[in-house]
Write a protein that holds these residues in place. Structure first.
Motif, short mmCIF file in Angstrom:
data_model
loop_
_atom_site.label_atom_id
_atom_site.label_comp_id
_atom_site.label_asym_id
_atom_site.label_seq_id
_atom_site.Cartn_x
_atom_site.Cartn_y
_atom_site.Cartn_z
N ASP A 45 0.81 -1.22 0.00
CA ASP A 45 0.00 0.00 0.00
C ASP A 45 0.84 1.27 0.00
O ASP A 45 0.32 2.36 -0.31
CB ASP A 45 -0.93 0.01 1.21
N PRO A 48 1.32 2.58 -4.23
CA PRO A 48 0.10 2.33 -5.02
C PRO A 48 0.31 2.44 -6.52
O PRO A 48 -0.42 1.82 -7.29
CB PRO A 48 -0.86 3.42 -4.51
N GLY A 53 -5.70 -1.39 -10.69
CA GLY A 53 -6.96 -1.78 -10.08
C GLY A 53 -7.31 -0.89 -8.90
O GLY A 53 -6.45 -0.20 -8.33
N THR A 54 -8.57 -0.94 -8.51
CA THR A 54 -9.03 -0.11 -7.41
C THR A 54 -8.73 -0.76 -6.07
O THR A 54 -8.49 -1.98 -5.98
CB THR A 54 -10.55 0.12 -7.52
N GLU A 55 -8.77 0.05 -5.03
CA GLU A 55 -8.55 -0.48 -3.68
C GLU A 55 -9.62 -1.51 -3.33
O GLU A 55 -9.34 -2.53 -2.69
CB GLU A 55 -8.56 0.67 -2.68
N GLU A 56 -10.85 -1.26 -3.78
CA GLU A 56 -11.93 -2.21 -3.50
C GLU A 56 -11.67 -3.56 -4.17
O GLU A 56 -11.89 -4.63 -3.56
CB GLU A 56 -13.26 -1.65 -3.99
N GLN A 57 -11.19 -3.54 -5.43
CA GLN A 57 -10.89 -4.80 -6.12
C GLN A 57 -9.82 -5.59 -5.37
O GLN A 57 -9.92 -6.80 -5.21
CB GLN A 57 -10.44 -4.50 -7.56
N TRP A 58 -8.80 -4.89 -4.92
CA TRP A 58 -7.72 -5.56 -4.18
C TRP A 58 -8.23 -6.12 -2.86
O TRP A 58 -7.86 -7.23 -2.46
CB TRP A 58 -6.57 -4.59 -3.95
N THR A 59 -9.07 -5.37 -2.19
CA THR A 59 -9.60 -5.83 -0.90
C THR A 59 -10.43 -7.09 -1.07
O THR A 59 -10.26 -8.07 -0.32
CB THR A 59 -10.44 -4.72 -0.25
N ASN A 112 -7.76 -7.77 -13.65
CA ASN A 112 -7.25 -6.81 -14.63
C ASN A 112 -7.46 -7.27 -16.06
O ASN A 112 -7.98 -6.54 -16.90
CB ASN A 112 -5.77 -6.55 -14.38
N GLU A 115 -10.90 -7.08 -17.60
CA GLU A 115 -11.29 -5.70 -17.83
C GLU A 115 -10.61 -5.14 -19.07
O GLU A 115 -11.25 -4.50 -19.91
CB GLU A 115 -10.92 -4.85 -16.61
#
Length: 270
Positions: A45, A48, A53-59, A112, A115
């Motif tokens: 983190d 970045p 990808g977004t933080e939500e996707q990683w989470t 990824n 997409e």
């Protein structure tokens, strides 16, 4: 490098990852590797820009992998910052016979590629949704996997994996042809047998076979040839004498077919 790609819905991803992990663990156990732990490689983190990808996707992806790894019951070791730029992964870390650790299979959650290739599927409600892709390398590099097995067994492969499974050793030159007949019978059962017809003395032939870590040695003298029998000798030096050929072929073929991951001894044939 072996690699496969499973395209699935996000809801199917946990079951697919579990299936792949169980497949890999079962695969290694078949080869006699059974001391594992899992490593969870996640995003750094603090960097970045290094990841897409977004933080939500990683989470979401990281949590799914962590849940499956935890459910396996194996030790889970964090590897912060070890993820690829496009998604987190779990890897199977196997310990060999003397405790060295080797990274084996990897299973990676990739949001990824689908997409970027604009992949879609039609969901049950008729909407168009984006799938996810699960990378899985089972063996990794095949050559490296074989190298790990060589290290694990110190070259003394189980009988089913040994390049040469049986070496025929004549007491004198007069038993060479007899042992070639035995080898022909072995081959009909799929057994890899060679006959040492060199000019060396019998004891040197035995030492050579032991150094080559051949699991089965079949020794034949004049009395054996006359009786249609052989003497078994194993890696540990134990020996069984006057075993009829048909019995010897059946015992070796059965032992190999059962894929026993131990060196054969007299105890296996009591």
């Amino acid at each position: 490098m072996d690699d496969s790609h499973s395209y699935c819905t996000p809801e199917q991803a946990p079951a697919e990852i579990k299936h792949l992990l169980n497949f890999c663990l079962g695969l290694f156990r078949d080869f006699g590797l059974d001391d594992f732990y899992l490593e969870l490689s996640t995003r750094d983190d603090s960097k970045p820009d290094k990841f897409i990808g977004t933080e939500e996707q990683w989470t979401v992806a990281t949590q799914i992998l962590q849940d499956v790894a935890t459910e396996s019951g194996l030790e889970l070791v964090p590897d912060p910052g070890g993820a690829a730029y496009y998604g987190p992964k779990i890897s199977v870390q196997a310990r060999d016979a003397i405790g060295r650790t080797w990274q084996m299979s990897t299973i990676q959650y990739d949001f990824n590629q689908p997409e970027r290739f604009e992949l879609e599927y039609q969901a049950a409600d008729g909407s168009r949704q984006q799938p996810v892709m699960i990378h899985s390398a089972k063996f990794g590099s095949i050559e490296r996997f074989v190298g790990v097995l060589i290290e694990h067994y110190a070259g003394a492969f189980p009988a089913w994996l040994s390049p040469v499974q049986v070496t025929g050793i004549p007491v004198t030159d007069e038993q060479v042809d007899y042992l070639y007949e035995v080898a022909a019978r072995m081959r009909t059962r799929g057994i890899r047998m060679e006959v040492d017809d060199s000019d060396d003395r019998m004891q040197k032939k035995i030492r050579s076979a032991q150094k080559q870590k051949v699991p089965f040695m079949l020794i034949a003298g004049a009395a054996d040839a006359e009786a249609g029998a052989v003497s078994f000798r194993y890696r540990d030096g134990e020996q069984r004498n006057a075993i009829p050929i048909e019995q010897a072929v059946d015992e070796i073929a059965d032992f190999v077919a059962r894929r026993v991951n131990e060196s054969p001894t007299t105890a296996h044939f009591s």
